[in-house]
Design a protein around this motif. Structure first.
Motif, PDB file in Angstrom:
ATOM      1  N   LEU A   1       0.823  -1.205   0.000  1.00 57.86           N
ATOM      2  CA  LEU A   1       0.000   0.000   0.000  1.00 57.86           C
ATOM      3  C   LEU A   1       0.865   1.266   0.000  1.00 57.86           C
ATOM      4  N   ARG A   2       2.011   1.236   0.661  1.00 60.71           N
ATOM      5  CA  ARG A   2       2.900   2.400   0.637  1.00 60.71           C
ATOM      6  C   ARG A   2       3.427   2.633  -0.769  1.00 60.71           C
ATOM      7  N   ALA A   3       3.825   1.577  -1.423  1.00 55.84           N
ATOM      8  CA  ALA A   3       4.353   1.717  -2.793  1.00 55.84           C
ATOM      9  C   ALA A   3       3.296   2.293  -3.725  1.00 55.84           C
ATOM     10  N   LEU A   4       2.053   1.800  -3.620  1.00 52.07           N
ATOM     11  CA  LEU A   4       0.971   2.314  -4.466  1.00 52.07           C
ATOM     12  C   LEU A   4       0.655   3.768  -4.138  1.00 52.07           C
ATOM     13  N   ALA A   5       0.705   4.135  -2.866  1.00 52.39           N
ATOM     14  CA  ALA A   5       0.354   5.492  -2.461  1.00 52.39           C
ATOM     15  C   ALA A   5       1.436   6.489  -2.864  1.00 52.39           C
ATOM     16  N   LYS A   6       2.707   6.111  -2.713  1.00 52.09           N
ATOM     17  CA  LYS A   6       3.803   7.030  -3.019  1.00 52.09           C
ATOM     18  C   LYS A   6       4.176   7.036  -4.486  1.00 52.09           C
ATOM     19  N   GLY A   7       3.871   5.931  -5.183  1.00 46.42           N
ATOM     20  CA  GLY A   7       4.321   5.816  -6.567  1.00 46.42           C
ATOM     21  C   GLY A   7       5.792   5.537  -6.650  1.00 46.42           C
ATOM     22  N   GLU A   8       6.389   5.013  -5.585  1.00 45.17           N
ATOM     23  CA  GLU A   8       7.813   4.736  -5.514  1.00 45.17           C
ATOM     24  C   GLU A   8       8.022   3.351  -4.925  1.00 45.17           C
ATOM     25  N   PRO A   9       9.203   2.736  -5.195  1.00 42.51           N
ATOM     26  CA  PRO A   9       9.476   1.411  -4.618  1.00 42.51           C
ATOM     27  C   PRO A   9       9.511   1.468  -3.102  1.00 42.51           C
ATOM     28  N   ASP A  10       9.063   0.378  -2.462  1.00 41.42           N
ATOM     29  CA  ASP A  10       9.104   0.258  -1.021  1.00 41.42           C
ATOM     30  C   ASP A  10       9.767  -1.061  -0.662  1.00 41.42           C
ATOM     31  N   THR A  11      10.797  -0.987   0.222  1.00 43.93           N
ATOM     32  CA  THR A  11      11.605  -2.169   0.549  1.00 43.93           C
ATOM     33  C   THR A  11      11.307  -2.641   1.960  1.00 43.93           C
ATOM     34  N   THR A  12      11.178  -3.940   2.111  1.00 48.08           N
ATOM     35  CA  THR A  12      11.112  -4.582   3.421  1.00 48.08           C
ATOM     36  C   THR A  12      12.279  -5.545   3.486  1.00 48.08           C
ATOM     37  N   ALA A  13      13.325  -5.197   4.247  1.00 47.13           N
ATOM     38  CA  ALA A  13      14.559  -5.990   4.221  1.00 47.13           C
ATOM     39  C   ALA A  13      14.350  -7.388   4.762  1.00 47.13           C
TER      40      ALA A  13
ATOM     41  N   VAL B   1       4.055   0.341 -11.158  1.00 48.85           N
ATOM     42  CA  VAL B   1       4.163   0.727 -12.570  1.00 48.85           C
ATOM     43  C   VAL B   1       3.070   1.754 -12.818  1.00 48.85           C
ATOM     44  N   LEU B   2       3.479   2.971 -13.244  1.00 49.58           N
ATOM     45  CA  LEU B   2       2.540   4.075 -13.389  1.00 49.58           C
ATOM     46  C   LEU B   2       2.089   4.235 -14.821  1.00 49.58           C
ATOM     47  N   GLY B   3       0.832   4.623 -15.002  1.00 46.91           N
ATOM     48  CA  GLY B   3       0.294   4.875 -16.325  1.00 46.91           C
ATOM     49  C   GLY B   3       0.590   6.287 -16.773  1.00 46.91           C
ATOM     50  N   ALA B   4       0.033   6.671 -17.929  1.00 45.48           N
ATOM     51  CA  ALA B   4       0.285   7.999 -18.479  1.00 45.48           C
ATOM     52  C   ALA B   4      -0.236   9.098 -17.564  1.00 45.48           C
ATOM     53  N   ASP B   5      -1.282   8.787 -16.793  1.00 44.76           N
ATOM     54  CA  ASP B   5      -1.844   9.791 -15.898  1.00 44.76           C
ATOM     55  C   ASP B   5      -1.153   9.825 -14.547  1.00 44.76           C
ATOM     56  N   GLY B   6      -0.086   9.050 -14.382  1.00 46.85           N
ATOM     57  CA  GLY B   6       0.642   9.044 -13.134  1.00 46.85           C
ATOM     58  C   GLY B   6       0.050   8.140 -12.076  1.00 46.85           C
ATOM     59  N   GLN B   7      -1.016   7.428 -12.389  1.00 46.88           N
ATOM     60  CA  GLN B   7      -1.625   6.522 -11.435  1.00 46.88           C
ATOM     61  C   GLN B   7      -1.091   5.108 -11.647  1.00 46.88           C
ATOM     62  N   PRO B   8      -0.948   4.307 -10.572  1.00 48.10           N
ATOM     63  CA  PRO B   8      -0.402   2.945 -10.714  1.00 48.10           C
ATOM     64  C   PRO B   8      -1.374   2.030 -11.451  1.00 48.10           C
ATOM     65  N   ILE B   9      -0.789   1.249 -12.394  1.00 48.41           N
ATOM     66  CA  ILE B   9      -1.618   0.263 -13.122  1.00 48.41           C
ATOM     67  C   ILE B   9      -1.211  -1.167 -12.759  1.00 48.41           C
ATOM     68  N   LEU B  10       0.017  -1.317 -12.266  1.00 50.00           N
ATOM     69  CA  LEU B  10       0.506  -2.621 -11.805  1.00 50.00           C
ATOM     70  C   LEU B  10       1.434  -2.389 -10.627  1.00 50.00           C
ATOM     71  N   VAL B  11       1.700  -3.440  -9.861  1.00 52.95           N
ATOM     72  CA  VAL B  11       2.708  -3.396  -8.824  1.00 52.95           C
ATOM     73  C   VAL B  11       3.463  -4.709  -8.858  1.00 52.95           C
ATOM     74  N   PHE B  12       4.817  -4.611  -8.942  1.00 56.24           N
ATOM     75  CA  PHE B  12       5.690  -5.778  -8.999  1.00 56.24           C
ATOM     76  C   PHE B  12       6.201  -6.082  -7.597  1.00 56.24           C
ATOM     77  N   GLN B  13       6.203  -7.359  -7.276  1.00 56.71           N
ATOM     78  CA  GLN B  13       6.839  -7.810  -6.032  1.00 56.71           C
ATOM     79  C   GLN B  13       8.073  -8.607  -6.403  1.00 56.71           C
ATOM     80  N   ASN B  14       9.226  -8.198  -5.858  1.00 59.39           N
ATOM     81  CA  ASN B  14      10.470  -8.936  -6.078  1.00 59.39           C
ATOM     82  C   ASN B  14      10.914  -9.493  -4.729  1.00 59.39           C
ATOM     83  N   PRO B  15      10.504 -10.728  -4.395  1.00 58.10           N
ATOM     84  CA  PRO B  15      10.886 -11.329  -3.113  1.00 58.10           C
ATOM     85  C   PRO B  15      12.122 -12.207  -3.267  1.00 58.10           C
TER      86      PRO B  15
END
Length: 798
Positions: free
Chosen positions: A74-86, A114-128
């Protein structure tokens, strides 16, 4: 150009695990590496809500930290930036021959939107990344510790070298960021200096704020902060690095540039240099930590300065501050007590013992009354200093302090040495007494020669019917004597009135009648200077509560003032007005006016405008001061107005009006028409022979028989031989004063029934009191008012 199928093929074969979700956390796709790490297939998870596909272990929910993973997404979607949990603990379901069970796993995850043309997220990738092999988890303490050992061959396919590098980087970066966060959150400024050159390794935000956010990391301290060099800090840094012992300082001054390109400021810091050592105990750096305490130092300096000012003020005022504990009797006082009182008592009874015996009851009563009324007290007492036995005057004031139950527990107060003030007041009173004595003596000495002059002038007037020159001369003498008498009366009057020693005889007063009397008094001056006077008293009634004689004096003084300061042939107006419960008396002239600089002071004692050559009638500058004081005693006010020099002036007196009051008719002082008056035998006793004989001649001209005596003892003998009906006695006599003479004559049956009149140069209030006490019926002031004396004698004749 790569096609979609190329991207899909790459996605399937990448060695990094990826899970693709929509913003509502529905699984859209998963890479091959991801599927292998969780031992699931696309068919099992794609299209499902991620936490439905990977539920928590119902037998042990703590092994599946859904809340932390969800919060990161939810933080990643809200900020539009990657969020890490070590590090996150998340068990996954695994299918075995014995059935499905949950396998304990530890993960390091990054969620990237992953943001669309309007700056809103259209996907979110999880790299575990599965970091299970890098941690040991203690179930009892529930603490996971990092274990940096290579994974075994049996799970090498789950954890290759690239993934291990990625996981370790994340862990170390996370630990570094955690340390940096703690570093920046330190309450003071912190810096790590490495090597003998003291190179900045780490600096927190507070340190940057102290030195102006300049570039520090990687630079030697004196290169980065050149203005600090030479202030002694380099010696202390070198000493700590060399000896390995810490150093600290409190409120040490430092000149520092706090803004880029700004001026160097003086600051104060608390500072500690702590050696930073390696595993062999060798110093390799210095940990510098401290606080900017400038505000505290300045506040303390301001407090010290304020306290010093207070001490200086208390010393200058000779003031002691004290606190008296009522339960123990103990007394605490300010440091200057010995200077002010000559000792520093520790108990109130010790201080009370130095109070003058005649004043101890007074201070004890003040304390009792303060305690009884839950208030304060103030008392002035005499006090003997124990150090030099000097008697001083103290003004002591205190306020009772109470506990939570309302019981008095202490008295807190101040004591001031007011000896100098009392001495000054005594000297002023003494000077004032001497002034009054001088004025009284001056008036007496002036009136003594005026009395025979006035009487002689009246004799000339009475006998000058056939000689107009003699008549004019007598009139001139009479006017000048009256003017001199008025000056003497004003001089004495201002002393009594301004000190509030005049007792007003309050009664309803018709201001119209008072105005007429005042005009009559001033008319000779107006006529002499050829002034025109307009009187406007249109209202049917203008009555105030007051002393008629004094109110006539007020109006007469204002008219006199207008006449004196208006050139020959001027115009003066006297207007009377009643409105809004107020009587207003206005005197207007077209004279020389009042300068702006003089106007605010015109009612002050001895204030006069500049004399002009045509001012034939002078004055002492006390008339308007008397006006203001008398009007104030009647509850009124007087104001002056002028537009400046040459524009005339206006004086307005305002007094509270009485409604529908009747002023009693004044009885006639003279005899009824046609009534014959019998002559009297009058004895005049005065050591001023000229005054006595001239008065005798005047009385004899009125048909009376007179006897003149200069000696009191001779007067007693003559009175016993031929008792007179009226005694006119001077007060300042040789052998016996007038008071003693009157008492002896009144005590004698042969002369006790006579009328006693004091005729003296002493005319103050206490002189009249003494006259009444001695038995005088009347007290007249030299030079005698012939009409007044004639009226007194006429009353005896009737």
């Amino acid at each position: 150009m790569m096609t979609l199928s190329d991207f899909q093929a790459l996605f399937r074969v990448t060695p990094y695990p990826y899970l693709v979700m929509s913003p509502d956390l529905t699984i859209m796709a998963a890479s091959g590496a991801y599927l292998r790490s969780v031992q699931r297939t696309e068919e099992e998870i794609v299209g499902r809500y991620v936490f439905d596909a990977f539920p928590q272990d119902p037998a042990n929910p703590e092994t599946t930290n859904i809340a932390e993973v969800k919060a990161s997404l939810l933080r990643a979607l809200a900020k539009g930036e990657p969020d890490t949990t070590a590090f996150v603990r998340y068990a996954v379901p695994v299918h075995t021959a014995q059935g499905m069970h949950f396998e304990e796993r530890y993960w390091s995850t990054v969620h990237t939107p992953v943001l669309g043309a309007d700056g809103q997220p259209i996907l979110v990738f999880q790299n575990p990344v599965d970091v299970t092999e890098l941690y040991r988890f203690d179930a009892q303490s529930r603490v996971a510790t990092l274990r940096l050992t290579p994974p075994g061959d049996d799970n090498a396919h789950n954890f290759n070298r690239a993934q291990m590098h990625e996981a370790l980087s994340r862990i170390l970066n996370n630990e570094r960021e955690h340390l940096r966060s703690l570093f920046n959150q330190a309450p003071g400024f912190v810096a790590v200096l490495m090597g003998p050159r003291h190179v900045f390794e780490m600096v927190n935000e507070a340190y940057y704020q102290l030195v102006g956010h300049r570039e520090l990391v990687g630079r030697a301290v004196w290169e980065a902060l050149p203005e600090v060099a030479g202030q002694g800090y380099e010696e202390f840094l070198d000493m700590v690095y060399r000896t390995g012992e810490h150093w600290e300082a409190r409120a040490r001054p430092i000149a520092i540039q706090r803004l880029p390109g700004g001026a160097v400021e003086q600051r104060y810091i608390d500072l500690v240099y702590q050696p930073y050592k390696n595993e062999h105990g060798d110093t390799i750096g210095i940990f510098a930590q401290g606080y900017d305490v400038t505000e505290t130092v300045e506040a303390q300096a301001a407090k010290r300065e304020s306290e010093q000012r207070l001490r200086d003020g208390m010393d200058a005022a000779k003031m002691v501050v004290w606190d008296w504990d009522l339960a123990t009797g103990e007394l605490e006082q300010s440091d200057n007590t010995t200077t002010v009182l000559g000792f520093a008592p520790t108990r109130m009874d010790a201080a009370a013992g130095c109070i003058h015996p005649d004043d101890r009851a007074q201070i004890a009563r003040a304390h009792r009354e303060a305690l009884g009324s839950k208030g304060a007290y103030q008392a002035i007492v005499r006090f003997t200093r124990p150090d030099n036995r000097k008697l001083i005057w103290l003004d002591s004031r205190g306020r009772v302090q109470y506990d939570g139950d309302g019981r008095p527990v202490r008295i807190r107060g101040v004591t001031v040495d007011v000896t100098e003030r009392y001495q000054a007041e005594f000297e002023l009173r003494e000077a004032n007494r001497k002034k009054d004595e001088f004025l009284a003596m001056l008036a007496h000495e002036l009136r003594n020669p005026l009395a025979p002059i006035s009487t002689a002038a009246e004799m000339l007037r009475m006998t000058a019917d056939g000689d107009p020159r003699t008549k004019r001369a007598s009139e001139v003498i009479g006017r000048q004597v009256r003017h001199m008498t008025a000056l003497v009366d004003d001089l004495l009057d201002v002393s009594r009135v301004t000190r509030g020693l005049v007792e007003l005889e309050m009664e309803p007063v018709d201001i119209k009648a008072a105005t007429a009397s005042a005009v009559e008094q001033v008319r000779p001056l107006l006529e002499a200077r050829n002034h025109g006077l307009t009187v406007r008293t249109g209202f049917p009634a203008a009555v105030v509560q007051g002393d008629r004689t004094r109110l006539v004096q007020v109006i007469a003084n204002l008219l006199n003032n207008a006449a004196k300061y208006t050139p020959q042939g001027g115009d003066i107006a006297l207007a009377l007005d009643v409105a809004d419960g107020q009587v207003r008396i206005c005197v207007i002239d077209n004279g020389i006016g009042i300068d702006d600089a003089l106007l605010p002071h015109v009612f002050e004692l001895f204030t006069q405008a500049e004399r002009t050559p045509d001012r034939a009638q002078g004055g002492l500058g006390i008339g308007l001061a008397l006006v203001r004081t008398i009007v104030a005693l009647h509850g009124g006010e007087v104001v002056a107005h002028s537009d400046g020099a040459g524009t005339g002036s206006r004086f307005t007196v305002t007094l509270p009006a009485l409604e529908r009051q009747q002023v009693p008719e004044e009885a006639s002082a003279g005899p009824a028409d046609g009534q014959a008056l019998a002559p009297l035998h009058v004895m005049i006793v005065d050591d001023n022979v000229d005054a006595a004989e001239s008065l005798a001649v005047l009385l004899e001209a009125g048909g009376h028989r007179t006897t003149v005596q200069a000696s009191p003892l001779a007067a007693i003998a003559a009175a016993q031989a031929d008792p007179p009906q009226v005694f006119i006695l001077d007060i300042g006599l040789p052998e016996l004063d007038g008071f003693q003479l009157a008492r002896r004559l009144r005590a004698d049956a042969r002369t006790g029934g006579a009328l006693f009149v004091a005729l003296t140069g002493y005319g103050q209030a206490h002189d009249r009191v003494l006259s009444r006490a001695a038995g005088f019926h009347h007290h007249l002031v030299k030079p005698v008012d012939i009409e007044q004396l004639t009226g007194i004698l006429a009353a005896v004749q009737r």
